[in-house]
Design a protein around this motif. Structure first.
Motif, PDB file in Angstrom:
ATOM      1  N   GLU A 124     -32.299  -0.076 -26.930  1.00  0.00           N
ATOM      2  CA  GLU A 124     -33.314  -0.290 -25.895  1.00  0.00           C
ATOM      3  C   GLU A 124     -34.632  -0.778 -26.491  1.00  0.00           C
ATOM      4  O   GLU A 124     -35.281  -1.656 -25.915  1.00  0.00           O
ATOM      5  N   ALA A 125     -35.019  -0.248 -27.638  1.00  0.00           N
ATOM      6  CA  ALA A 125     -36.258  -0.675 -28.287  1.00  0.00           C
ATOM      7  C   ALA A 125     -36.171  -2.137 -28.718  1.00  0.00           C
ATOM      8  O   ALA A 125     -37.094  -2.921 -28.489  1.00  0.00           O
ATOM      9  N   PHE A 126     -35.053  -2.511 -29.330  1.00  0.00           N
ATOM     10  CA  PHE A 126     -34.888  -3.903 -29.750  1.00  0.00           C
ATOM     11  C   PHE A 126     -34.776  -4.836 -28.549  1.00  0.00           C
ATOM     12  O   PHE A 126     -35.340  -5.935 -28.553  1.00  0.00           O
ATOM     13  N   GLU A 127     -34.078  -4.409 -27.517  1.00  0.00           N
ATOM     14  CA  GLU A 127     -33.955  -5.241 -26.317  1.00  0.00           C
ATOM     15  C   GLU A 127     -35.317  -5.461 -25.670  1.00  0.00           C
ATOM     16  O   GLU A 127     -35.621  -6.565 -25.208  1.00  0.00           O
ATOM     17  N   ALA A 128     -36.144  -4.439 -25.634  1.00  0.00           N
ATOM     18  CA  ALA A 128     -37.489  -4.572 -25.070  1.00  0.00           C
ATOM     19  C   ALA A 128     -38.309  -5.569 -25.871  1.00  0.00           C
ATOM     20  O   ALA A 128     -39.005  -6.424 -25.299  1.00  0.00           O
ATOM     21  N   LEU A 129     -38.222  -5.489 -27.193  1.00  0.00           N
ATOM     22  CA  LEU A 129     -38.946  -6.445 -28.033  1.00  0.00           C
ATOM     23  C   LEU A 129     -38.426  -7.856 -27.800  1.00  0.00           C
ATOM     24  O   LEU A 129     -39.211  -8.795 -27.646  1.00  0.00           O
ATOM     25  N   ASN A 130     -37.122  -8.027 -27.743  1.00  0.00           N
ATOM     26  CA  ASN A 130     -36.540  -9.346 -27.492  1.00  0.00           C
ATOM     27  C   ASN A 130     -37.037  -9.927 -26.174  1.00  0.00           C
ATOM     28  O   ASN A 130     -37.399 -11.106 -26.101  1.00  0.00           O
ATOM     29  N   GLU A 131     -37.040  -9.109 -25.129  1.00  0.00           N
ATOM     30  CA  GLU A 131     -37.491  -9.571 -23.817  1.00  0.00           C
ATOM     31  C   GLU A 131     -38.957  -9.984 -23.840  1.00  0.00           C
ATOM     32  O   GLU A 131     -39.331 -11.008 -23.256  1.00  0.00           O
ATOM     33  N   GLU A 132     -39.794  -9.210 -24.517  1.00  0.00           N
ATOM     34  CA  GLU A 132     -41.214  -9.539 -24.591  1.00  0.00           C
ATOM     35  C   GLU A 132     -41.446 -10.823 -25.395  1.00  0.00           C
ATOM     36  O   GLU A 132     -42.271 -11.650 -25.030  1.00  0.00           O
ATOM     37  N   ILE A 133     -40.705 -10.985 -26.483  1.00  0.00           N
ATOM     38  CA  ILE A 133     -40.810 -12.211 -27.277  1.00  0.00           C
ATOM     39  C   ILE A 133     -40.395 -13.410 -26.435  1.00  0.00           C
ATOM     40  O   ILE A 133     -41.056 -14.453 -26.448  1.00  0.00           O
ATOM     41  N   TYR A 134     -39.318 -13.268 -25.701  1.00  0.00           N
ATOM     42  CA  TYR A 134     -38.839 -14.348 -24.842  1.00  0.00           C
ATOM     43  C   TYR A 134     -39.927 -14.759 -23.843  1.00  0.00           C
ATOM     44  O   TYR A 134     -40.170 -15.950 -23.621  1.00  0.00           O
ATOM     45  N   LYS A 135     -40.610 -13.790 -23.239  1.00  0.00           N
ATOM     46  CA  LYS A 135     -41.675 -14.081 -22.279  1.00  0.00           C
ATOM     47  C   LYS A 135     -42.813 -14.863 -22.934  1.00  0.00           C
ATOM     48  O   LYS A 135     -43.349 -15.802 -22.347  1.00  0.00           O
ATOM     49  N   VAL A 136     -43.187 -14.473 -24.156  1.00  0.00           N
ATOM     50  CA  VAL A 136     -44.266 -15.167 -24.864  1.00  0.00           C
ATOM     51  C   VAL A 136     -43.865 -16.612 -25.150  1.00  0.00           C
ATOM     52  O   VAL A 136     -44.625 -17.548 -24.894  1.00  0.00           O
ATOM     53  N   ILE A 137     -42.667 -16.800 -25.664  1.00  0.00           N
ATOM     54  CA  ILE A 137     -42.208 -18.150 -25.989  1.00  0.00           C
ATOM     55  C   ILE A 137     -42.116 -18.997 -24.722  1.00  0.00           C
ATOM     56  O   ILE A 137     -42.545 -20.149 -24.703  1.00  0.00           O
TER      57      ILE A 137
END
Length: 181
Positions: A124-137
């Protein structure tokens, strides 16, 4: 490196784990310049590791782009279930959930407590980071303004910087499209 999928788009993550060790500090500082996301971790049974988070938050503010995603992770929550009278080498929890959450909130970071031993909240922690990175990009690709730390005032430097960003974003677009770089 790890391939992940967010919003049906493929992303290739480059993950650097320095474990906060002093000998890696000078090298680590240079990684923050072009980072999209940072995961900071401390052990809930080691207060000194929690105190060190403030140092890393300040480094991120100084060195990373303003829109960098941060996930703060309290690790080793399984110590709550260990009988420390029998396991004398293991320290009890000394950083509460609310302390970690307050620190994360103060730095506009997502917060998780995890256990590598039983897998609690690790994905869940890694998925949250991935989702936030995706939003920034995605925001950057959609033409929203880049953070001030990415803007360079001198015209000569700006041209070189934009060329470098152009190559970088082209590679990211190919990764999102599932093409090889």
């Amino acid at each position: 490196m790890k391939d992940v999928e967010v919003d049906k788009k493929k992303m290739k993550l480059h993950i650097w784990d320095t474990a906060g060790q002093e000998r890696f500090r000078s090298i680590t500082l240079s990684y923050f310049q072009n980072v999209h996301g940072v995961m900071l971790a401390y052990a809930v049974n080691r207060r000194e590791s929690f105190v060190e988070i403030e140092y890393w938050m300040n480094v991120i503010k100084k060195r990373a782009p303003k829109d960098v995603c941060i996930v703060l992770v309290g690790t080793k929550i399984d110590v709550d279930n260990i009988d420390t009278t029998k396991e004398t080498h293991i320290q009890k929890r000394c950083v509460s959930f609310s302390e970690g959450k307050r620190l994360a909130d103060a730095h506009n970071a997502r917060f998780f407590e995890t256990s590598a031993k039983d897998g609690t909240n690790v994905n869940e922690a890694f998925e949250a980071l991935n989702e936030e990175i995706y939003k920034v990009i995605k925001r950057r690709q959609d033409g929203e303004p880049m953070s001030k730390s990415m803007m360079i005032s001198k015209q000569k430097e700006r041209v070189g910087c934009l060329r470098a960003f152009g190559r970088f974003f082209a590679k990211v677009k190919r990764l999102f499209a599932g093409q090889k770089s």
